[in-house]
Design a protein around this motif. Structure first.
Motif, mmCIF file in Angstrom:
data_model
loop_
_atom_site.group_PDB
_atom_site.id
_atom_site.type_symbol
_atom_site.label_atom_id
_atom_site.label_comp_id
_atom_site.label_asym_id
_atom_site.label_seq_id
_atom_site.Cartn_x
_atom_site.Cartn_y
_atom_site.Cartn_z
ATOM 1 N N SER A 304 -8.843 5.018 -4.927
ATOM 2 C CA SER A 304 -9.726 3.867 -5.100
ATOM 3 C C SER A 304 -9.225 3.063 -6.303
ATOM 4 C CB SER A 304 -11.174 4.314 -5.302
ATOM 5 O OG SER A 304 -11.303 5.117 -6.451
ATOM 6 N N TYR A 328 -1.846 2.121 -2.616
ATOM 7 C CA TYR A 328 -2.819 2.166 -1.526
ATOM 8 C C TYR A 328 -2.208 3.007 -0.426
ATOM 9 C CZ TYR A 328 -5.127 0.309 2.727
ATOM 10 O OH TYR A 328 -5.774 0.166 3.934
ATOM 11 N N ARG A 376 -10.493 -12.671 2.130
ATOM 12 C CA ARG A 376 -10.823 -11.272 2.380
ATOM 13 C C ARG A 376 -10.943 -10.989 3.872
ATOM 14 N NH1 ARG A 376 -15.280 -9.200 -2.085
ATOM 15 N NH2 ARG A 376 -14.022 -9.648 -3.941
ATOM 16 N N ILE A 379 -7.493 -5.090 6.534
ATOM 17 C CA ILE A 379 -6.066 -4.822 6.390
ATOM 18 C C ILE A 379 -5.564 -4.154 7.665
ATOM 19 C CG2 ILE A 379 -4.324 -3.560 5.075
ATOM 20 C CD1 ILE A 379 -6.300 -3.656 2.698
ATOM 21 N N THR A 407 -7.100 -0.618 9.832
ATOM 22 C CA THR A 407 -7.386 0.395 8.818
ATOM 23 C C THR A 407 -8.869 0.567 8.523
ATOM 24 O OG1 THR A 407 -7.291 -1.144 6.932
ATOM 25 C CG2 THR A 407 -5.193 -0.165 7.677
ATOM 26 N N ASP A 409 -10.227 -1.085 6.192
ATOM 27 C CA ASP A 409 -10.322 -1.396 4.766
ATOM 28 C C ASP A 409 -10.374 -2.911 4.575
ATOM 29 O OD1 ASP A 409 -10.249 1.248 3.846
ATOM 30 O OD2 ASP A 409 -8.070 1.301 4.021
ATOM 31 N N GLY A 411 -9.691 -6.107 2.264
ATOM 32 C CA GLY A 411 -8.808 -6.460 1.155
ATOM 33 C C GLY A 411 -8.238 -7.848 1.311
ATOM 34 N N TYR A 420 -4.918 -6.380 -2.901
ATOM 35 C CA TYR A 420 -6.112 -5.924 -3.602
ATOM 36 C C TYR A 420 -7.057 -5.283 -2.579
ATOM 37 C CZ TYR A 420 -4.268 -9.056 -7.153
ATOM 38 O OH TYR A 420 -3.435 -9.667 -8.068
ATOM 39 N N ILE A 421 -7.602 -4.120 -2.925
ATOM 40 C CA ILE A 421 -8.529 -3.427 -2.037
ATOM 41 C C ILE A 421 -9.955 -3.701 -2.495
ATOM 42 C CG2 ILE A 421 -9.163 -1.212 -1.020
ATOM 43 C CD1 ILE A 421 -6.277 -2.148 -0.455
ATOM 44 N N ASP A 423 -12.999 -2.623 -0.373
ATOM 45 C CA ASP A 423 -13.772 -1.434 -0.010
ATOM 46 C C ASP A 423 -13.550 -1.124 1.464
ATOM 47 O OD1 ASP A 423 -15.586 0.707 -0.238
ATOM 48 O OD2 ASP A 423 -16.907 -0.462 -1.520
ATOM 49 N N ARG A 424 -14.127 0.000 1.908
ATOM 50 C CA ARG A 424 -14.174 0.284 3.340
ATOM 51 C C ARG A 424 -15.164 -0.692 3.971
ATOM 52 N NH1 ARG A 424 -10.748 2.864 6.281
ATOM 53 N NH2 ARG A 424 -12.355 3.720 7.648
#
Length: 529
Positions: A304, A328, A376, A379, A407, A409, A411, A420-421, A423-424
């Motif tokens: 994370s 990541y 955003r 990913i 994924t 996710d 990002g 940049y991540i 969140d889920r």
């Protein structure tokens, strides 16, 4: 037929050996070293040299072949971390079989689930693992032979007795030939943060690509600490990267910060592969001042994102540290991005640029439109490092129409294609039309000196959807209150992100074995309260 201008493509000129045999790839690297230390147990001081590690793995491979193990057979390993673990993995792969690991601390339900997925034919375990799960293991008729890493007990064959008469010629031994693009070398498991783990099939080619030592190849870096478990993708392939470079791997069994720091001092660790919670610990505690950590050059974190202030604090406390890097990664495709590939150096909050051989796109979760910089979205990725597939799962459920892996996710990437991540996607809190990432609130809470750890989930409310609610573990000796923390967060975030769901203080956050917060468990605790 055509690529999008918004695809972010890593270096496609990746060199791999023509044989595409992961066992042969690693064995050729191991042969280059002899009396240098390969593995060091930071708790016990036990060490294993490259020469002895290689001999052990080759002897085991010969023994397994004599037992009848062949390409396609699944050989399971269940054990605590110990020096024999790594060469046991390698011996299985040298024999052409498929290796799969089971965690000593996974629990009976997860063990049953994983065994029902993979149905191993051979089982190598420690006596501790056997004594813990004997009834579960004996209930599976698929297992034909049980082997123990220790002295023989009950119906288990001792590995020592199998290999006693073997003193195979390491220089002449060749791992069993395989079809590297299709034959499965490893079956690992997805993290299980949103449900039961899935079996992830990794081919020999996948494993080679995951183990290429592109990074940390500086000869001055001699010793690498691997914090996690060897049934995780991250720790497993970081171990193979290190072995491919001929460096020393340091590990511990008890995931204690004090034991970690002592091991790093004793073994003069240069690179620490750790989890974010440990970096947060280093940013706040004064305990490490008791230890000499002058050997530290790099800290590498994954699972994370770290807050930029956390990174700054650790650098101030460890002035000889060159950098804290983030990446990541996931079981299905290794490490899609890393700060090791950053052409402009690390960026605060970023997990770096796309890794070699990988292509990434960001798509709108609803329309599936491909997005550009600073937008955003989900990913999605593809490339030769991507797994062969989940066992028993239709690929159409996790691949899109262009063959990209979805994924789950959330990002984005910036103008310099640094990622940049957020969140889920399944964890995103929806409040009155706003999207709130729990990770953002958790990193802010963890900056407070009175907070050791924090986990955030959505609390259902009428009309508005959900409001953020936090679970907090106080720092030892701290008496920080709910109102203090609410005010602290309110000063840092927009009004819709404030902790209107309240704060509950607990002794420990529920985490999986990879250190990721189990937010479904937090939601259950929220319902119970």
């Amino acid at each position: 037929m055509f690529n999008s201008k918004h695809y972010i493509v890593g270096d496609q000129n990746v060199s791999v050996p023509a044989h595409l045999n992961f066992g042969k790839y690693i064995l050729d690297k191991l042969r280059l070293k002899k009396d240098e230390v390969a593995l060091a147990n930071g708790e016990t001081g036990d060490k294993l040299t490259y020469k002895n590690l290689t001999q052990y793995a080759v002897n085991l491979a010969v023994s397994l072949i004599k037992l009848g193990v062949t390409v396609g057979d699944i050989v399971a390993v269940g054990s605590e971390k110990r020096n024999e673990f790594v060469p046991t993995m390698l011996g299985i792969v040298f024999a052409g079989a498929t290796y799969t690991p089971y965690d000593l601390r996974c629990g009976r339900a997860i063990l049953k689930h994983k065994m029902s997925i993979t149905k191993p034919k051979y089982y190598i375990c420690s006596n501790l693992f056997w004594n813990t799960y004997k009834d579960v293991l004996m209930a599976f008729d698929c297992v034909k032979v049980f082997i123990t890493l220790d002295d023989s007990i009950e119906s288990l064959i001792s590995l020592k007795s199998l290999t006693t008469n073997n003193n195979a010629n390491v220089d002449l031994f060749e791992p069993v030939k395989v079809q590297g693009q299709t034959d499965v070398a490893f079956i690992l498991y997805s993290s299980g943060t949103t449900g039961m783990p899935k079996g992830v099939q990794l081919t020999h080619l996948n494993c080679i690509l995951n183990s290429l030592p592109h990074d940390f190849s500086d000869d001055s870096l001699k010793s690498v600490f691997v914090f996690g478990e060897w049934f995780h993708n991250y720790d497993t392939f970081m171990t193979y990267k290190v072995l491919a470079m001929g460096k020393k791997i340091v590990y511990i069994n008890k995931a204690s910060p004090e034991i970690f720091l002592q091991a790093c001092e004793d073994e003069q660790v240069n690179i620490a592969m750790v989890v974010p919670s440990l970096v947060v610990y280093l940013s706040k505690t004064d305990d490490f001042e008791k230890f000499n950590l002058d050997s530290f050059m790099f800290i590498y974190s994954r699972s994370s994102p770290l807050h930029s202030k956390t990174i700054e604090n650790v650098k101030k406390r460890l002035p000889k540290l060159k950098n804290i890097l983030q990446g990541y990664g996931m079981t299905e495709c290794g490490e899609p991005t890393s700060e090791n590939w950053g052409t402009k150096g690390p960026k605060p909050g970023s997990v770096g640029m796309v890794s070699p051989g990988t292509t990434i796109k960001i798509v709108d979760p609803e329309t599936r439109k491909i997005l550009g910089p600073n937008q955003r979205g989900e990913i999605c990725l593809r490339g030769p490092v991507f797994m062969k597939g989940y066992i028993g799962v239709d690929p159409s459920t996790y691949l899109d129409e262009e063959g990209f892996f979805k994924t789950g996710d959330l990002g984005y990437y910036d103008e310099d294609t640094y990622f940049y991540i957020v969140d889920r996607m399944k964890e995103i809190i929806c409040y009155d039309g706003y999207k709130i990432a729990p990770l953002e609130l958790e990193t802010i809470l963890q900056l407070h000196l009175g907070v050791k750890e924090a986990g955030v989930v959505g609390k259902p409310v009428p009309y508005f959807g959900e409001v953020p609610a936090a679970f907090v573990v106080r720092q030892p000796g701290s008496n920080v209150t709910e109102e203090e923390l609410k005010s602290y967060v309110a000063a840092e975030v927009a009004p819709f992100m404030q902790l209107k769901g309240g704060i509950r203080f607990i002794e420990e956050l529920p985490r999986n074995t990879r250190g990721k917060i189990l937010r479904r468990s937090l939601r259950e605790m929220l319902q119970e309260s």
